[in-house]
Design a protein around this motif. Sequence first.
Motif, PDB file in Angstrom:
ATOM      1  N   HIS A  72       0.822  -1.213   0.000  1.00 25.83           N
ATOM      2  CA  HIS A  72       0.000   0.000   0.000  1.00 25.83           C
ATOM      3  C   HIS A  72       0.859   1.267   0.000  1.00 25.83           C
ATOM      4  CE1 HIS A  72       0.630  -0.286   4.385  1.00 25.83           C
ATOM      5  NE2 HIS A  72       0.260   0.969   4.451  1.00 25.83           N
ATOM      6  N   ILE A  73       2.078   1.180   0.478  1.00 25.59           N
ATOM      7  CA  ILE A  73       3.005   2.314   0.408  1.00 25.59           C
ATOM      8  C   ILE A  73       3.593   2.399  -1.002  1.00 25.59           C
ATOM      9  CG2 ILE A  73       5.150   3.275   1.322  1.00 25.59           C
ATOM     10  CD1 ILE A  73       4.424   1.828   3.982  1.00 25.59           C
ATOM     11  N   ALA A  74       3.893   1.249  -1.582  1.00 26.89           N
ATOM     12  CA  ALA A  74       4.394   1.217  -2.960  1.00 26.89           C
ATOM     13  C   ALA A  74       3.364   1.808  -3.928  1.00 26.89           C
ATOM     14  CB  ALA A  74       4.748  -0.211  -3.365  1.00 26.89           C
ATOM     15  N   ASP A  75       2.096   1.642  -3.626  1.00 29.72           N
ATOM     16  CA  ASP A  75       1.042   2.191  -4.486  1.00 29.72           C
ATOM     17  C   ASP A  75       1.124   3.715  -4.589  1.00 29.72           C
ATOM     18  OD1 ASP A  75      -0.022  -0.273  -5.133  1.00 29.72           O
ATOM     19  OD2 ASP A  75      -1.585  -0.193  -3.577  1.00 29.72           O
ATOM     20  N   VAL A  76       1.607   4.360  -3.535  1.00 36.26           N
ATOM     21  CA  VAL A  76       1.727   5.822  -3.532  1.00 36.26           C
ATOM     22  C   VAL A  76       2.764   6.280  -4.561  1.00 36.26           C
ATOM     23  CG1 VAL A  76       2.319   7.826  -2.111  1.00 36.26           C
ATOM     24  CG2 VAL A  76       1.012   5.948  -1.107  1.00 36.26           C
ATOM     25  N   ILE A  77       3.816   5.486  -4.743  1.00 34.80           N
ATOM     26  CA  ILE A  77       4.866   5.825  -5.703  1.00 34.80           C
ATOM     27  C   ILE A  77       4.949   4.734  -6.783  1.00 34.80           C
ATOM     28  CG2 ILE A  77       6.235   7.286  -4.175  1.00 34.80           C
ATOM     29  CD1 ILE A  77       8.038   4.794  -3.671  1.00 34.80           C
ATOM     30  N   ARG A  78       3.801   4.228  -7.197  1.00 37.41           N
ATOM     31  CA  ARG A  78       3.732   3.097  -8.131  1.00 37.41           C
ATOM     32  C   ARG A  78       4.551   3.316  -9.395  1.00 37.41           C
ATOM     33  NH1 ARG A  78       3.827  -1.616  -7.499  1.00 37.41           N
ATOM     34  NH2 ARG A  78       2.205  -1.438  -5.940  1.00 37.41           N
ATOM     35  N   ALA A  90      17.207  -5.057  -4.759  1.00 37.60           N
ATOM     36  CA  ALA A  90      15.992  -5.710  -5.239  1.00 37.60           C
ATOM     37  C   ALA A  90      14.822  -5.181  -4.412  1.00 37.60           C
ATOM     38  CB  ALA A  90      16.109  -7.214  -5.089  1.00 37.60           C
ATOM     39  N   ILE A  91      13.684  -5.020  -5.045  1.00 38.13           N
ATOM     40  CA  ILE A  91      12.501  -4.493  -4.352  1.00 38.13           C
ATOM     41  C   ILE A  91      11.469  -5.594  -4.226  1.00 38.13           C
ATOM     42  CG2 ILE A  91      10.638  -2.806  -4.436  1.00 38.13           C
ATOM     43  CD1 ILE A  91      12.523  -1.015  -6.037  1.00 38.13           C
ATOM     44  N   LEU A  92      10.992  -5.803  -3.026  1.00 36.44           N
ATOM     45  CA  LEU A  92       9.990  -6.821  -2.760  1.00 36.44           C
ATOM     46  C   LEU A  92       8.805  -6.175  -2.053  1.00 36.44           C
ATOM     47  CD1 LEU A  92       9.295  -9.844  -2.859  1.00 36.44           C
ATOM     48  CD2 LEU A  92      10.406 -10.061  -0.642  1.00 36.44           C
ATOM     49  N   GLU A  93       7.643  -6.259  -2.680  1.00 36.64           N
ATOM     50  CA  GLU A  93       6.424  -5.716  -2.070  1.00 36.64           C
ATOM     51  C   GLU A  93       5.839  -6.761  -1.134  1.00 36.64           C
ATOM     52  OE1 GLU A  93       3.674  -3.958  -4.869  1.00 36.64           O
ATOM     53  OE2 GLU A  93       5.344  -3.426  -6.188  1.00 36.64           O
ATOM     54  N   ILE A  94       5.487  -6.321   0.059  1.00 37.05           N
ATOM     55  CA  ILE A  94       4.972  -7.235   1.078  1.00 37.05           C
ATOM     56  C   ILE A  94       3.631  -6.711   1.602  1.00 37.05           C
ATOM     57  CG2 ILE A  94       7.245  -8.100   1.746  1.00 37.05           C
ATOM     58  CD1 ILE A  94       7.185  -6.162   4.131  1.00 37.05           C
ATOM     59  N   PRO A  95       2.804  -7.602   2.137  1.00 35.14           N
ATOM     60  CA  PRO A  95       1.525  -7.162   2.705  1.00 35.14           C
ATOM     61  C   PRO A  95       1.723  -6.533   4.071  1.00 35.14           C
ATOM     62  CG  PRO A  95       1.785  -9.506   3.007  1.00 35.14           C
ATOM     63  CD  PRO A  95       2.970  -9.049   2.202  1.00 35.14           C
ATOM     64  N   SER A  96       0.687  -5.890   4.543  1.00 33.95           N
ATOM     65  CA  SER A  96       0.682  -5.395   5.912  1.00 33.95           C
ATOM     66  C   SER A  96      -0.537  -5.973   6.610  1.00 33.95           C
ATOM     67  CB  SER A  96       0.642  -3.863   5.937  1.00 33.95           C
ATOM     68  OG  SER A  96      -0.603  -3.392   5.493  1.00 33.95           O
ATOM     69  N   LYS A  97      -0.603  -5.728   7.882  1.00 28.12           N
ATOM     70  CA  LYS A  97      -1.707  -6.271   8.674  1.00 28.12           C
ATOM     71  C   LYS A  97      -3.064  -5.770   8.188  1.00 28.12           C
ATOM     72  CE  LYS A  97      -2.511  -4.736  12.871  1.00 28.12           C
ATOM     73  NZ  LYS A  97      -2.380  -4.397  14.285  1.00 28.12           N
ATOM     74  N   ASP A  98      -3.136  -4.512   7.818  1.00 26.94           N
ATOM     75  CA  ASP A  98      -4.410  -3.901   7.441  1.00 26.94           C
ATOM     76  C   ASP A  98      -4.662  -3.844   5.935  1.00 26.94           C
ATOM     77  OD1 ASP A  98      -4.975  -3.404  10.136  1.00 26.94           O
ATOM     78  OD2 ASP A  98      -3.875  -1.507  10.080  1.00 26.94           O
ATOM     79  N   PRO A 100      -4.223  -6.231   2.563  1.00 25.92           N
ATOM     80  CA  PRO A 100      -3.825  -7.527   1.994  1.00 25.92           C
ATOM     81  C   PRO A 100      -2.995  -7.352   0.718  1.00 25.92           C
ATOM     82  CG  PRO A 100      -6.148  -7.119   1.589  1.00 25.92           C
ATOM     83  CD  PRO A 100      -5.654  -6.001   2.468  1.00 25.92           C
ATOM     84  N   TYR A 101      -2.235  -8.367   0.401  1.00 26.95           N
ATOM     85  CA  TYR A 101      -1.384  -8.377  -0.780  1.00 26.95           C
ATOM     86  C   TYR A 101      -2.225  -8.616  -2.026  1.00 26.95           C
ATOM     87  CZ  TYR A 101       2.145 -10.075  -4.029  1.00 26.95           C
ATOM     88  OH  TYR A 101       2.936 -10.270  -5.123  1.00 26.95           O
ATOM     89  N   ASP A 102      -1.989  -7.836  -3.068  1.00 28.25           N
ATOM     90  CA  ASP A 102      -2.681  -7.992  -4.339  1.00 28.25           C
ATOM     91  C   ASP A 102      -1.642  -8.289  -5.420  1.00 28.25           C
ATOM     92  OD1 ASP A 102      -4.213  -7.884  -6.630  1.00 28.25           O
ATOM     93  OD2 ASP A 102      -4.883  -5.815  -6.339  1.00 28.25           O
ATOM     94  N   PRO A 103      -1.566  -9.528  -5.894  1.00 27.05           N
ATOM     95  CA  PRO A 103      -0.542  -9.874  -6.886  1.00 27.05           C
ATOM     96  C   PRO A 103      -0.684  -9.104  -8.200  1.00 27.05           C
ATOM     97  CG  PRO A 103      -2.011 -11.735  -6.466  1.00 27.05           C
ATOM     98  CD  PRO A 103      -2.378 -10.656  -5.515  1.00 27.05           C
ATOM     99  N   GLU A 104      -1.860  -8.586  -8.496  1.00 28.87           N
ATOM    100  CA  GLU A 104      -2.054  -7.829  -9.737  1.00 28.87           C
ATOM    101  C   GLU A 104      -1.301  -6.497  -9.724  1.00 28.87           C
ATOM    102  OE1 GLU A 104      -3.613  -9.049 -12.426  1.00 28.87           O
ATOM    103  OE2 GLU A 104      -3.820 -10.874 -11.243  1.00 28.87           O
ATOM    104  N   LYS A 105      -0.990  -5.981  -8.549  1.00 28.92           N
ATOM    105  CA  LYS A 105      -0.278  -4.707  -8.426  1.00 28.92           C
ATOM    106  C   LYS A 105       1.233  -4.884  -8.363  1.00 28.92           C
ATOM    107  CE  LYS A 105      -3.907  -2.361  -5.805  1.00 28.92           C
ATOM    108  NZ  LYS A 105      -4.191  -1.723  -4.513  1.00 28.92           N
ATOM    109  N   ASP A 106       1.710  -6.061  -8.004  1.00 30.82           N
ATOM    110  CA  ASP A 106       3.130  -6.295  -7.753  1.00 30.82           C
ATOM    111  C   ASP A 106       3.966  -6.078  -9.013  1.00 30.82           C
ATOM    112  OD1 ASP A 106       5.689  -7.476  -7.280  1.00 30.82           O
ATOM    113  OD2 ASP A 106       4.813  -8.480  -5.543  1.00 30.82           O
TER     114      ASP A 106
END
Length: 118
Positions: A72-78, A90-98, A100-106
């Motif tokens: 969700h932070i990566a989405d701000v600077i997508r 290397a950049i790895l996008e991870i989920p947070s507690k609040d 969920p991970y969306d593979p379509e955005k990764d």
Amino acid sequence: MAEKRTLIAVMGDEDTTTGLLLAGIGQINPDTNEKNFFIYKEDKTTAEEISDKFDEFTEQRDDIALLLINQHIADVIRSKIDNYVKPFPAILEIPSKDHPYDPEKDSVLKKVRKLFGE
């Protein structure tokens, strides 16, 4: 180039960053006071701060091998994430507690799909 890259950096919300710091990834340079972590605060952190910290971790520092960032932070600077092509860090996008991970955005999965012609 890769020999000096020994740190994992994190850009995450408070819960994610705290968990990773408790796991032992925290590093503060005693000479420059540089930290390898950035705590995102939902209502207080600006897109500019996120962008600046991303640039610091990916462009200015040569000791970071892996950057973990909440999706969700990566989405701000997508656009920056999607256009990043360097092998290190290397950049790895991870989920947070609040959030969920969306593979379509990764961005990594997007690049893999493009590579395989999907």
